[in-house]
Design a protein around this motif. Structure first.
Motif, PDB file in Angstrom:
ATOM      1  N   TYR A   1       0.811  -1.224   0.000  1.00 30.53           N
ATOM      2  CA  TYR A   1       0.000   0.000   0.000  1.00 30.53           C
ATOM      3  C   TYR A   1       0.841   1.269   0.000  1.00 30.53           C
ATOM      4  CZ  TYR A   1      -4.094  -2.872   0.726  1.00 30.53           C
ATOM      5  OH  TYR A   1      -5.101  -3.791   0.563  1.00 30.53           O
TER       6      TYR A   1
ATOM      7  N   VAL B   1      -2.687   5.845   0.722  1.00 29.84           N
ATOM      8  CA  VAL B   1      -3.778   4.992   0.268  1.00 29.84           C
ATOM      9  C   VAL B   1      -5.117   5.450   0.836  1.00 29.84           C
ATOM     10  CG1 VAL B   1      -3.486   3.319   2.154  1.00 29.84           C
ATOM     11  CG2 VAL B   1      -4.520   2.585  -0.009  1.00 29.84           C
TER      12      VAL B   1
ATOM     13  N   TRP C   1      -1.644   4.889   5.050  1.00 27.48           N
ATOM     14  CA  TRP C   1      -1.203   3.564   5.443  1.00 27.48           C
ATOM     15  C   TRP C   1      -1.324   3.353   6.951  1.00 27.48           C
ATOM     16  CZ3 TRP C   1      -0.978  -1.218   5.071  1.00 27.48           C
ATOM     17  CH2 TRP C   1      -0.118  -1.995   5.833  1.00 27.48           C
TER      18      TRP C   1
END
Length: 139
Positions: free
Chosen positions: A25, A29, A41
């Motif tokens: 990720y 994200v 994240w």
């Protein structure tokens, strides 16, 4: 990174190896599902740690993947064992993940699934009410 790489991680994901998600990720994200919207994240990592600490088991059977450019889809069946659902038995939930990639990582992850199938139908009392309503709608 592509949907095949993401699928590979989710096929093996469990409580003991959540660290596999870290490289997947992007730091910025955005994750959405029927009950959450998380940004970054750090929030997503906390979500996964909390989710997996409260379940006996959560596994994914990947059904199909498709990708075009920096966007793709994964269809899956999640097998969830939670002590408060179905008396700890396995609940199966069908779903689809829409993924977008940036800089070799997932920048956007949106899960589509029936929250009733996962949660409401598997709770004492409320589950029988929801199933009755669904049955009557199908008549």
């Amino acid at each position: 990174m592509d949907v095949t790489a993401v699928s590979s991680v989710y096929k093996q994901l469990n409580k003991a190896n959540l660290h596999l998600l870290e490289g997947l990720y992007h730091p910025n994200v955005v994750f959405e599902d029927a009950a959450h919207r998380l940004e970054g994240w750090g929030e997503l990592k906390h979500y996964f740690e909390s989710l997996y600490s409260n379940v006996h088991s959560c596994t994914f059977d990947i059904q199909e993947t498709q990708q075009q450019g920096d966007s793709g889809f994964i269809t899956w069946v999640m097998a969830l064992e939670h002590p408060k659902l179905q008396r700890g038995g396995t609940v199966y939930v069908n779903g689809v993940s829409h993924l977008k990639f940036s800089q070799g990582q997932v920048i956007y992850h949106r899960d589509y699934f029936d929250l009733g199938e996962m949660l409401y139908e598997n709770l004492p009392i409320l589950g029988s009410v929801i199933r009755t309503i669904k049955h009557r709608l199908g008549e």
